[in-house]
Design a protein around this motif. Structure first.
Motif, PDB file in Angstrom:
ATOM      1  N   GLN A  47      45.835  39.222  41.033  1.00  0.00           N
ATOM      2  CA  GLN A  47      46.443  38.929  42.332  1.00  0.00           C
ATOM      3  C   GLN A  47      46.729  40.203  43.118  1.00  0.00           C
ATOM      4  OE1 GLN A  47      50.542  37.106  43.810  1.00  0.00           O
ATOM      5  NE2 GLN A  47      49.185  35.531  42.982  1.00  0.00           N
ATOM      6  N   LEU A  48      47.063  41.284  42.395  1.00  0.00           N
ATOM      7  CA  LEU A  48      47.292  42.552  43.085  1.00  0.00           C
ATOM      8  C   LEU A  48      46.035  42.986  43.843  1.00  0.00           C
ATOM      9  CD1 LEU A  48      49.124  45.062  43.588  1.00  0.00           C
ATOM     10  CD2 LEU A  48      48.100  46.066  41.539  1.00  0.00           C
ATOM     11  N   LEU A  49      44.865  42.805  43.253  1.00  0.00           N
ATOM     12  CA  LEU A  49      43.626  43.140  43.954  1.00  0.00           C
ATOM     13  C   LEU A  49      43.470  42.304  45.215  1.00  0.00           C
ATOM     14  CD1 LEU A  49      41.045  43.501  41.019  1.00  0.00           C
ATOM     15  CD2 LEU A  49      42.386  45.290  42.144  1.00  0.00           C
ATOM     16  N   ASP A  50      43.890  41.045  45.142  1.00  0.00           N
ATOM     17  CA  ASP A  50      43.842  40.180  46.326  1.00  0.00           C
ATOM     18  C   ASP A  50      44.793  40.683  47.405  1.00  0.00           C
ATOM     19  OD1 ASP A  50      42.001  38.531  45.080  1.00  0.00           O
ATOM     20  OD2 ASP A  50      43.484  37.047  44.449  1.00  0.00           O
TER      21      ASP A  50
ATOM     22  N   LEU B 112      41.216  44.685  47.976  1.00  0.00           N
ATOM     23  CA  LEU B 112      40.251  45.668  47.497  1.00  0.00           C
ATOM     24  C   LEU B 112      38.965  44.979  47.068  1.00  0.00           C
ATOM     25  CD1 LEU B 112      42.557  47.939  45.316  1.00  0.00           C
ATOM     26  CD2 LEU B 112      41.724  48.382  47.633  1.00  0.00           C
ATOM     27  N   ARG B 113      37.848  45.649  47.319  1.00  0.00           N
ATOM     28  CA  ARG B 113      36.542  45.164  46.880  1.00  0.00           C
ATOM     29  C   ARG B 113      35.798  46.302  46.198  1.00  0.00           C
ATOM     30  NH1 ARG B 113      37.905  42.494  51.481  1.00  0.00           N
ATOM     31  NH2 ARG B 113      37.499  40.244  51.539  1.00  0.00           N
ATOM     32  N   ASP B 114      34.794  45.921  45.392  1.00  0.00           N
ATOM     33  CA  ASP B 114      33.980  46.927  44.716  1.00  0.00           C
ATOM     34  C   ASP B 114      34.846  47.791  43.801  1.00  0.00           C
ATOM     35  OD1 ASP B 114      31.674  48.300  44.074  1.00  0.00           O
ATOM     36  OD2 ASP B 114      31.682  49.555  45.865  1.00  0.00           O
ATOM     37  N   VAL B 115      35.784  47.151  43.100  1.00  0.00           N
ATOM     38  CA  VAL B 115      36.773  47.881  42.308  1.00  0.00           C
ATOM     39  C   VAL B 115      36.231  48.196  40.917  1.00  0.00           C
ATOM     40  CG1 VAL B 115      39.104  47.829  41.340  1.00  0.00           C
ATOM     41  CG2 VAL B 115      38.649  46.728  43.553  1.00  0.00           C
ATOM     42  N   ALA B 116      36.370  49.458  40.520  1.00  0.00           N
ATOM     43  CA  ALA B 116      36.078  49.872  39.149  1.00  0.00           C
ATOM     44  C   ALA B 116      37.384  49.796  38.362  1.00  0.00           C
ATOM     45  CB  ALA B 116      35.517  51.285  39.123  1.00  0.00           C
ATOM     46  N   VAL B 117      37.459  48.872  37.428  1.00  0.00           N
ATOM     47  CA  VAL B 117      38.663  48.694  36.616  1.00  0.00           C
ATOM     48  C   VAL B 117      38.536  49.547  35.354  1.00  0.00           C
ATOM     49  CG1 VAL B 117      40.045  47.058  35.283  1.00  0.00           C
ATOM     50  CG2 VAL B 117      39.090  46.373  37.495  1.00  0.00           C
TER      51      VAL B 117
ATOM     52  N   ALA C  51      42.596  45.344  30.907  1.00  0.00           N
ATOM     53  CA  ALA C  51      41.353  45.388  31.670  1.00  0.00           C
ATOM     54  C   ALA C  51      40.354  44.352  31.153  1.00  0.00           C
ATOM     55  CB  ALA C  51      40.748  46.781  31.607  1.00  0.00           C
ATOM     56  N   ALA C  52      40.276  44.199  29.829  1.00  0.00           N
ATOM     57  CA  ALA C  52      39.370  43.213  29.242  1.00  0.00           C
ATOM     58  C   ALA C  52      39.779  41.799  29.640  1.00  0.00           C
ATOM     59  CB  ALA C  52      39.354  43.359  27.714  1.00  0.00           C
ATOM     60  N   GLU C  53      41.082  41.524  29.577  1.00  0.00           N
ATOM     61  CA  GLU C  53      41.577  40.205  29.990  1.00  0.00           C
ATOM     62  C   GLU C  53      41.300  39.968  31.479  1.00  0.00           C
ATOM     63  OE1 GLU C  53      42.671  37.735  28.357  1.00  0.00           O
ATOM     64  OE2 GLU C  53      43.723  38.365  26.543  1.00  0.00           O
ATOM     65  N   LEU C  54      41.482  41.002  32.281  1.00  0.00           N
ATOM     66  CA  LEU C  54      41.207  40.892  33.710  1.00  0.00           C
ATOM     67  C   LEU C  54      39.726  40.595  33.938  1.00  0.00           C
ATOM     68  CD1 LEU C  54      42.089  41.165  36.659  1.00  0.00           C
ATOM     69  CD2 LEU C  54      41.977  43.653  36.394  1.00  0.00           C
ATOM     70  N   ALA C  55      38.871  41.231  33.166  1.00  0.00           N
ATOM     71  CA  ALA C  55      37.432  41.000  33.309  1.00  0.00           C
ATOM     72  C   ALA C  55      37.055  39.561  32.982  1.00  0.00           C
ATOM     73  CB  ALA C  55      36.660  41.971  32.418  1.00  0.00           C
ATOM     74  N   THR C  56      37.751  38.953  32.022  1.00  0.00           N
ATOM     75  CA  THR C  56      37.423  37.566  31.657  1.00  0.00           C
ATOM     76  C   THR C  56      37.745  36.596  32.787  1.00  0.00           C
ATOM     77  OG1 THR C  56      39.586  37.008  30.657  1.00  0.00           O
ATOM     78  CG2 THR C  56      37.930  38.052  29.223  1.00  0.00           C
ATOM     79  N   LEU C  57      38.581  37.009  33.741  1.00  0.00           N
ATOM     80  CA  LEU C  57      38.942  36.131  34.856  1.00  0.00           C
ATOM     81  C   LEU C  57      37.847  36.077  35.920  1.00  0.00           C
ATOM     82  CD1 LEU C  57      42.701  37.145  35.293  1.00  0.00           C
ATOM     83  CD2 LEU C  57      41.754  35.205  34.030  1.00  0.00           C
ATOM     84  N   GLY C  58      36.911  37.040  35.875  1.00  0.00           N
ATOM     85  CA  GLY C  58      35.742  36.986  36.730  1.00  0.00           C
ATOM     86  C   GLY C  58      35.978  37.235  38.208  1.00  0.00           C
ATOM     87  N   SER C  59      36.938  38.068  38.559  1.00  0.00           N
ATOM     88  CA  SER C  59      37.218  38.329  39.968  1.00  0.00           C
ATOM     89  C   SER C  59      36.005  38.936  40.672  1.00  0.00           C
ATOM     90  CB  SER C  59      38.407  39.291  40.104  1.00  0.00           C
ATOM     91  OG  SER C  59      38.532  39.725  41.454  1.00  0.00           O
ATOM     92  N   PRO C  60      35.610  38.382  41.831  1.00  0.00           N
ATOM     93  CA  PRO C  60      34.489  38.964  42.580  1.00  0.00           C
ATOM     94  C   PRO C  60      34.829  40.314  43.203  1.00  0.00           C
ATOM     95  CG  PRO C  60      35.529  37.208  43.848  1.00  0.00           C
ATOM     96  CD  PRO C  60      36.155  37.177  42.487  1.00  0.00           C
ATOM     97  N   ARG C  61      36.094  40.705  43.148  1.00  0.00           N
ATOM     98  CA  ARG C  61      36.504  42.001  43.692  1.00  0.00           C
ATOM     99  C   ARG C  61      36.153  43.159  42.762  1.00  0.00           C
ATOM    100  NH1 ARG C  61      39.766  41.480  48.100  1.00  0.00           N
ATOM    101  NH2 ARG C  61      40.522  39.388  48.548  1.00  0.00           N
ATOM    102  N   ILE C  62      35.800  42.849  41.507  1.00  0.00           N
ATOM    103  CA  ILE C  62      35.529  43.876  40.498  1.00  0.00           C
ATOM    104  C   ILE C  62      34.035  44.134  40.410  1.00  0.00           C
ATOM    105  CG2 ILE C  62      35.689  44.409  38.037  1.00  0.00           C
ATOM    106  CD1 ILE C  62      38.211  42.642  37.956  1.00  0.00           C
ATOM    107  N   SER C  63      33.642  45.419  40.435  1.00  0.00           N
ATOM    108  CA  SER C  63      32.224  45.760  40.306  1.00  0.00           C
ATOM    109  C   SER C  63      31.873  46.304  38.928  1.00  0.00           C
ATOM    110  CB  SER C  63      31.813  46.771  41.379  1.00  0.00           C
ATOM    111  OG  SER C  63      32.597  47.949  41.309  1.00  0.00           O
TER     112      SER C  63
END
Length: 269
Positions: free
Chosen positions: A85-88, A92-97, A107-119
């Motif tokens: 939600q913080l990214l929302d 932010l877009r094209d975010v390197a986590v 970070a791994a848990e965040l990746a499992t959520l599949g946010s389109p903001r993460i590159s």
């Protein structure tokens, strides 16, 4: 560095998240600290923003360094939802986590959520999964000096003298430790359900690992990489549990090259 506080609202309730920002323009990075607190990533965040066109956002996990933690925030899975939600909120877009240690777990848990903001996602000596035969060190039973011996390739460069701490510093360390213990859960710094969920990650993922780490060894890291589809494993020589602290000059180009290779090319705000 500029500091800001953002009020977020989840189904469980509202909370404030403190975020430090290094750099004013360039590729956005979300840099998640480990159990040692924000100070374990702050110098590296500054270095990355100084040496590359990067904006590095380093949130303070609620409960660390005197920040407030709502009673309902007790686990890494929920903390990952907070950062999604913080990214929302930051739009932010094209975010390197990037996350180190328990920050890597987040970070791994965040990746499992599949946010389109993460590159892209970079897991740095992350914890969070059970790996038979490769237990995570019980850091809570260790003194700071003992933990240092496990954490660094060359502990002599990172000598820790507890007698030099002020009472305020001792209080912060104790509070950070208690918060870490809460987030780490009942399974010794791991979630038995995470390994299966890692298979759902679609973001390009790098697993970077200090090869001399004795908190979580390199074979643990290789198991992490195998659990994420198409993940790349990259050992970092002469490096322990915190590459961003011990060998930043080796880790920074590895991180940057991976993040840039997988940047989406969308406009960066």
């Amino acid at each position: 560095m500029t500091r800001s506080t953002h009020t977020l609202t989840l189904d469980q309730g509202t909370l404030d998240v403190t975020v430090d920002l290094f750099g004013q323009e360039g590729h956005p990075f979300l840099l998640l600290h480990g159990g040692g607190g924000p100070g374990t990533v702050t110098p590296f965040a500054g270095l990355l923003a100084e040496q590359r066109p990067a904006r590095v956002f380093t949130p303070v996990h609620p409960g660390f360094d005197g920040t407030a933690r709502p009673e309902w925030l007790t686990d890494v899975t929920t903390l990952a939802q907070v950062y999604a939600q913080l990214l929302d909120v930051l739009d932010l877009r094209d975010v390197a986590v990037v996350g180190n240690s328990i920050g890597g777990w987040i970070a791994a848990e965040l990746a499992t959520l599949g946010s389109p903001r993460i590159s892209s996602v970079t897991l740095v000596n992350a914890v969070g999964i059970p790996v038979p035969g490769h237990p995570i060190a019980d850091t809570f039973s260790l003194t700071p000096v003992e933990l240092s011996r496990l954490s660094f390739h060359d502990p002599s460069k990172f000598r820790f003298d507890p007698s030099k701490l002020t009472e305020a510093q001792r209080a912060v360390m104790a509070a950070n430790r208690a918060t870490l213990q809460l987030y780490s859960g009942p399974h010794a710094m791991a979630d038995p359900t995470l390994t299966d969920r890692l298979a759902k990650i679609t973001h390009p993922t790098l697993v970077a690992w200090g090869a001399s780490d004795q908190v979580v060894d390199a074979d643990y890291g290789r198991a992490y990489a195998r659990a994420v589809p198409d993940a790349e494993f990259r050992p970092l020589e002469d490096t322990g549990h915190m590459p961003q602290t011990e060998t930043p000059e080796q880790f920074l180009p590895v991180l940057w090259d991976f993040a840039e290779a997988h940047a989406t090319g969308r406009p960066r705000h």
